[in-house]
Design a protein around this motif. Structure first.
Motif, PDB file in Angstrom:
ATOM      1  N   SER A 164     -18.495   2.449  10.958  1.00 29.77           N
ATOM      2  CA  SER A 164     -18.478   1.219  11.748  1.00 29.77           C
ATOM      3  C   SER A 164     -17.839   1.498  13.107  1.00 29.77           C
ATOM      4  CB  SER A 164     -17.667   0.144  11.011  1.00 29.77           C
ATOM      5  OG  SER A 164     -16.292   0.526  10.951  1.00 29.77           O
ATOM      6  N   GLY A 165     -17.890   0.503  14.001  1.00 29.30           N
ATOM      7  CA  GLY A 165     -17.322   0.676  15.330  1.00 29.30           C
ATOM      8  C   GLY A 165     -15.837   0.950  15.301  1.00 29.30           C
ATOM      9  N   GLY A 166     -15.115   0.230  14.453  1.00 25.52           N
ATOM     10  CA  GLY A 166     -13.672   0.435  14.351  1.00 25.52           C
ATOM     11  C   GLY A 166     -13.327   1.811  13.818  1.00 25.52           C
ATOM     12  N   GLN A 167     -14.089   2.280  12.813  1.00 21.36           N
ATOM     13  CA  GLN A 167     -13.843   3.615  12.261  1.00 21.36           C
ATOM     14  C   GLN A 167     -14.155   4.694  13.292  1.00 21.36           C
ATOM     15  OE1 GLN A 167     -16.348   3.071   8.737  1.00 21.36           O
ATOM     16  NE2 GLN A 167     -14.556   3.464   7.448  1.00 21.36           N
ATOM     17  N   ARG A 168     -15.218   4.469  14.094  1.00 31.04           N
ATOM     18  CA  ARG A 168     -15.552   5.438  15.130  1.00 31.04           C
ATOM     19  C   ARG A 168     -14.441   5.551  16.167  1.00 31.04           C
ATOM     20  NH1 ARG A 168     -20.755   3.357  14.461  1.00 31.04           N
ATOM     21  NH2 ARG A 168     -21.789   2.938  15.581  1.00 31.04           N
ATOM     22  N   GLN A 169     -13.855   4.401  16.492  1.00 24.51           N
ATOM     23  CA  GLN A 169     -12.762   4.452  17.469  1.00 24.51           C
ATOM     24  C   GLN A 169     -11.554   5.178  16.886  1.00 24.51           C
ATOM     25  OE1 GLN A 169     -12.347   4.814  20.500  1.00 24.51           O
ATOM     26  NE2 GLN A 169     -12.780   2.764  21.282  1.00 24.51           N
ATOM     27  N   ARG A 170     -11.325   5.030  15.582  1.00 31.20           N
ATOM     28  CA  ARG A 170     -10.253   5.785  14.928  1.00 31.20           C
ATOM     29  C   ARG A 170     -10.528   7.295  15.014  1.00 31.20           C
ATOM     30  NH1 ARG A 170      -6.814   2.811  11.441  1.00 31.20           N
ATOM     31  NH2 ARG A 170      -7.400   0.601  11.312  1.00 31.20           N
ATOM     32  N   ILE A 171     -11.789   7.668  14.904  1.00 31.22           N
ATOM     33  CA  ILE A 171     -12.163   9.080  15.041  1.00 31.22           C
ATOM     34  C   ILE A 171     -11.844   9.571  16.454  1.00 31.22           C
ATOM     35  CG2 ILE A 171     -14.086  10.715  15.016  1.00 31.22           C
ATOM     36  CD1 ILE A 171     -15.426   8.817  12.924  1.00 31.22           C
ATOM     37  N   CYS A 172     -12.161   8.739  17.453  1.00 34.90           N
ATOM     38  CA  CYS A 172     -11.871   9.101  18.849  1.00 34.90           C
ATOM     39  C   CYS A 172     -10.367   9.261  19.070  1.00 34.90           C
ATOM     40  CB  CYS A 172     -12.417   8.037  19.794  1.00 34.90           C
ATOM     41  SG  CYS A 172     -14.213   7.927  19.843  1.00 34.90           S
ATOM     42  N   ILE A 173      -9.590   8.363  18.476  1.00 35.78           N
ATOM     43  CA  ILE A 173      -8.129   8.447  18.598  1.00 35.78           C
ATOM     44  C   ILE A 173      -7.615   9.714  17.915  1.00 35.78           C
ATOM     45  CG2 ILE A 173      -5.951   7.353  17.933  1.00 35.78           C
ATOM     46  CD1 ILE A 173      -7.402   4.645  18.193  1.00 35.78           C
ATOM     47  N   ALA A 174      -8.157  10.014  16.722  1.00 32.07           N
ATOM     48  CA  ALA A 174      -7.747  11.221  15.991  1.00 32.07           C
ATOM     49  C   ALA A 174      -8.092  12.473  16.789  1.00 32.07           C
ATOM     50  CB  ALA A 174      -8.419  11.250  14.621  1.00 32.07           C
ATOM     51  N   ARG A 175      -9.258  12.478  17.435  1.00 32.53           N
ATOM     52  CA  ARG A 175      -9.657  13.644  18.237  1.00 32.53           C
ATOM     53  C   ARG A 175      -8.675  13.879  19.388  1.00 32.53           C
ATOM     54  NH1 ARG A 175     -15.362  13.306  21.208  1.00 32.53           N
ATOM     55  NH2 ARG A 175     -14.300  11.478  22.073  1.00 32.53           N
ATOM     56  N   ALA A 176      -8.235  12.777  20.024  1.00 35.73           N
ATOM     57  CA  ALA A 176      -7.281  12.897  21.131  1.00 35.73           C
ATOM     58  C   ALA A 176      -5.913  13.348  20.633  1.00 35.73           C
ATOM     59  CB  ALA A 176      -7.161  11.562  21.864  1.00 35.73           C
ATOM     60  N   LEU A 177      -5.463  12.794  19.509  1.00 30.21           N
ATOM     61  CA  LEU A 177      -4.118  13.089  19.009  1.00 30.21           C
ATOM     62  C   LEU A 177      -4.022  14.457  18.334  1.00 30.21           C
ATOM     63  CD1 LEU A 177      -2.933   9.678  17.533  1.00 30.21           C
ATOM     64  CD2 LEU A 177      -2.446  10.676  19.750  1.00 30.21           C
ATOM     65  N   ALA A 178      -5.163  15.020  17.952  1.00 27.20           N
ATOM     66  CA  ALA A 178      -5.150  16.320  17.268  1.00 27.20           C
ATOM     67  C   ALA A 178      -4.541  17.416  18.144  1.00 27.20           C
ATOM     68  CB  ALA A 178      -6.564  16.707  16.858  1.00 27.20           C
ATOM     69  N   LEU A 179      -4.590  17.233  19.461  1.00 29.45           N
ATOM     70  CA  LEU A 179      -4.043  18.235  20.381  1.00 29.45           C
ATOM     71  C   LEU A 179      -2.571  17.996  20.682  1.00 29.45           C
ATOM     72  CD1 LEU A 179      -7.046  18.591  22.846  1.00 29.45           C
ATOM     73  CD2 LEU A 179      -6.378  20.088  20.982  1.00 29.45           C
TER      74      LEU A 179
END
Length: 330
Positions: A164-179
């Motif tokens: 869903s849109g909310g889950q996708r945004q969580r993925i984007c946040i996780a991608r940014a925070l992974a670094l």
């Protein structure tokens, strides 16, 4: 890269930042003009806090965020200091390491995710590229980051279109925070989501900020969201920061006529409350051909002859509260 100012109060210091884009035309495709997307923006971001950046569509909010991160090529003028170091002066090698400290969450969570990669690879791709963890720890590290952002381990093998849109945004946040960044530009991260999902993402950003001591530049046109998440607020109009200060000062005592007009549009959850809406006349001018003097004078009811010919400068009206308007000339 040196850490000379690692413990300074401000993690980011932007001074008179300008970013112009060329307009090409003619037989020989020469430069015939410039789009002044960012035209002299100045602000500081304190470490561990959130600055909200608001304004109409097309005012230069996103371009400001991308220019700060050096994602739009070279700047036109001004300076961007991150931890005391000029971002545009670092070498290619140092810029590579700097990328891990400065990240961005994009507005559209679907178009910013590769449809050909599973979630685990999307989040872990940059981690592997920058050698942040060993191969043995890689899978556990990605699982940990996903868990922090409300994602389950079995999501790793799924693709973006399955969420869903909310889950996708969580993925984007996780991608940014992974670094493991220190500073994140949040480019309208909740504008494409339902209200209930917006609240979840905002709460997630707040939780992660407390746990990781993150600093955010939160770009949005939703003033209610900005009021909830921000510590300081900057108001942009046609490439300029017309007002800047602490959130409480800005919302309690807006000074610039444009800020007052924006805030008058905030809905009040009371059916009996009388709204004193300030309606601006005309449309926002083109950044390729901005008006002389104060850029807002074509829509301002307080316009004087001075406003039409002389551009105002930033003035500190009260401690930490700045405004760019001739109404406050002494």
């Amino acid at each position: 890269m040196t850490d000379t100012n690692e413990k300074s109060e401000n993690i980011l210091e932007v001074k008179d930042l300008k970013k112009y884009f060329p307009i090409k035309g003619g037989i020989f495709n020469t430069t015939v003009g410039w789009v002044k997307a960012v035209d002299g923006v100045t602000f500081n971001l304190k470490r561990g806090t959130t600055m909200g950046l608001v304004g109409e569509s097309g005012c230069g909010k996103t371009t400001t965020g991308r220019t700060v991160l050096r994602l739009n090529g070279e700047k036109t003028a001004g300076s961007v200091l991150f931890n005391g170091q000029e971002v545009y002066d670092v070498s290619s090698k140092d810029l590579r390491s700097l990328r891990t400290k400065m990240q961005i969450i994009f507005q559209d969570p679907f178009s910013s995710l590769s449809p050909r990669l599973p979630v685990g690879e999307i989040i872990g791709e940059a981690v592997r590229e920058h050698n942040l963890v060993s191969k043995d720890e890689f899978e556990d590290y990605v699982d940990r980051v996903m868990d922090e952002c409300g994602l389950q381990p079995f999501h790793k093998t799924r693709y973006p279109h399955e969420f869903s849109g909310g889950q996708r945004q969580r993925i984007c946040i996780a991608r940014a925070l992974a670094l493991n960044p220190e500073f994140v530009v949040c480019d309208e991260p909740v504008s494409a989501l339902d209200v209930s999902i917006q609240a979840q993402i905002i709460n997630l950003l707040n939780k992660l900020q407390e746990e990781r001591s993150l600093s955010y530049l939160f770009i949005s046109h939703d003033l209610s969201v900005v009021e909830h998440i921000s510590d300081s607020v900057g108001v942009m109009y046609l490439g300029n920061l017309v007002e800047y200060g602490d959130k409480k000062d800005i919302f309690k005592n807006p000074l610039h006529p444009y800020t007052k007009a924006l805030f008058s549009a905030i809905p009040v959850p009371d059916p009996n409350a009388k709204m004193e809406r300030i309606v601006l006349e005309g449309s926002i001018p083109s950044p390729a051909n901005p008006p002389e003097g104060c850029k807002f004078h074509t829509r301002c009811k307080y316009c004087t002859e001075k406003c039409k010919c002389e551009a105002p400068v930033q003035k500190e009206i009260e401690p930490g509260h700045f405004v760019v308007c001739h109404l406050y000339d002494k």
